[in-house]
Write a protein that holds these residues in place. Structure first.
Motif, PDB file in Angstrom:
ATOM      1  N   TRP A  33       1.676  -6.203   3.697  1.00  0.00           N
ATOM      2  CA  TRP A  33       1.594  -6.406   2.145  1.00  0.00           C
ATOM      3  C   TRP A  33       0.420  -7.453   1.774  1.00  0.00           C
ATOM      4  N   PRO A  69       0.907  -1.151   0.122  1.00  0.00           N
ATOM      5  CA  PRO A  69       0.254   0.129   0.055  1.00  0.00           C
ATOM      6  C   PRO A  69       0.784   1.174  -0.046  1.00  0.00           C
ATOM      7  N   ASP A  70       0.547   2.116  -0.794  1.00  0.00           N
ATOM      8  CA  ASP A  70       1.284   3.421  -0.942  1.00  0.00           C
ATOM      9  C   ASP A  70       1.250   4.203   0.525  1.00  0.00           C
ATOM     10  N   SER A  71      -0.063   4.228   1.163  1.00  0.00           N
ATOM     11  CA  SER A  71      -0.326   4.586   2.405  1.00  0.00           C
ATOM     12  C   SER A  71       0.348   4.224   3.796  1.00  0.00           C
ATOM     13  N   THR A  82      11.396  -0.777  -7.094  1.00  0.00           N
ATOM     14  CA  THR A  82      10.246  -1.123  -7.964  1.00  0.00           C
ATOM     15  C   THR A  82       9.654  -0.034  -8.697  1.00  0.00           C
ATOM     16  N   SER A 108       3.423  -0.209 -10.396  1.00  0.00           N
ATOM     17  CA  SER A 108       2.392   0.241  -9.675  1.00  0.00           C
ATOM     18  C   SER A 108       1.061  -0.323 -10.021  1.00  0.00           C
ATOM     19  N   ASP A 162      -4.075   2.486  -3.846  1.00  0.00           N
ATOM     20  CA  ASP A 162      -2.890   2.556  -4.684  1.00  0.00           C
ATOM     21  C   ASP A 162      -1.750   1.724  -4.003  1.00  0.00           C
ATOM     22  N   TYR A 163      -1.232   1.123  -4.913  1.00  0.00           N
ATOM     23  CA  TYR A 163      -0.131   0.234  -4.608  1.00  0.00           C
ATOM     24  C   TYR A 163       1.307   0.273  -5.378  1.00  0.00           C
ATOM     25  N   LYS A 164       2.415  -0.003  -4.742  1.00  0.00           N
ATOM     26  CA  LYS A 164       3.549  -0.369  -5.255  1.00  0.00           C
ATOM     27  C   LYS A 164       3.619  -1.959  -5.460  1.00  0.00           C
ATOM     28  N   LYS A 174      -3.533   0.434  -9.335  1.00  0.00           N
ATOM     29  CA  LYS A 174      -4.609   1.200  -8.671  1.00  0.00           C
ATOM     30  C   LYS A 174      -5.760   0.236  -8.714  1.00  0.00           C
ATOM     31  N   PRO A 233       6.894   1.012   4.405  1.00  0.00           N
ATOM     32  CA  PRO A 233       6.878   0.075   3.324  1.00  0.00           C
ATOM     33  C   PRO A 233       7.601  -1.194   3.551  1.00  0.00           C
ATOM     34  N   ARG A 253       5.517  -5.332  -6.204  1.00  0.00           N
ATOM     35  CA  ARG A 253       6.937  -6.172  -6.290  1.00  0.00           C
ATOM     36  C   ARG A 253       6.894  -7.557  -6.823  1.00  0.00           C
TER      37      ARG A 253
END
Length: 144
Positions: free
Chosen positions: A74, A62-64, A120, A123, A92-94, A125, A68, A96
């Motif tokens: 995760w 999660p971006d939030s 990474t 991304s 929203d996410y990064k 959404k 991280p 991996r």
């Protein structure tokens, strides 16, 4: 004798109606997956150098997320024959992608470039759609 035959037919008829109702109302296979409110069942594909990636894992960070590196927060799924499926909250996410091989001395060696793993560039959404088709095409042909 006639009375017991009527009773028997009544009971069997009632059981048949209950079984039919159960099969029609939720005991049977359904196309839509059941997910928690605010979550979706996301699935998609991952390819590496235009080939389906196999025996790997994909993580949505999660971006939030304040930290991280906190892997307990995760959302991770296995990638098998290039496909994955994961239940995930909206947001929203990064992304991996990780795959390892055994190196010398029982050390695991990553086989995915850092641009798709630790550092990474991927991304995603995740929206309110009940079904997200996510696709990630990794190109490591220049890295070798």
């Amino acid at each position: 004798m006639a009375r017991s035959l009527v009773s028997c037919c009544y009971y069997f008829g009632t059981i048949a109606v209950l079984v039919g109702h159960c099969l029609n109302s939720g005991c049977s296979y359904q196309d839509t997956p059941h997910v928690r409110p605010g979550w979706v069942m996301a699935e998609g594909t991952v390819s590496l150098n235009q080939q389906p990636l196999d025996d790997a894992k994909i993580s949505f960070v999660p971006d939030s997320l304040a930290n991280p590196k906190d892997q307990e927060k995760w959302f991770t799924a296995a990638i098998l024959r290039g496909r994955f499926k994961v239940e995930i909250p909206l947001g929203d996410y990064k992304v991996r992608v990780q795959k390892y091989r055994e190196g010398p001395g029982y050390v695991t060696v990553p086989t995915i470039a850092k641009q798709y793993n630790d550092n990474t560039i991927l991304s995603a959404k995740v929206t309110e759609a009940t079904f997200n088709e996510l696709s990630f095409e990794l190109d490591q042909s220049q890295d070798k």
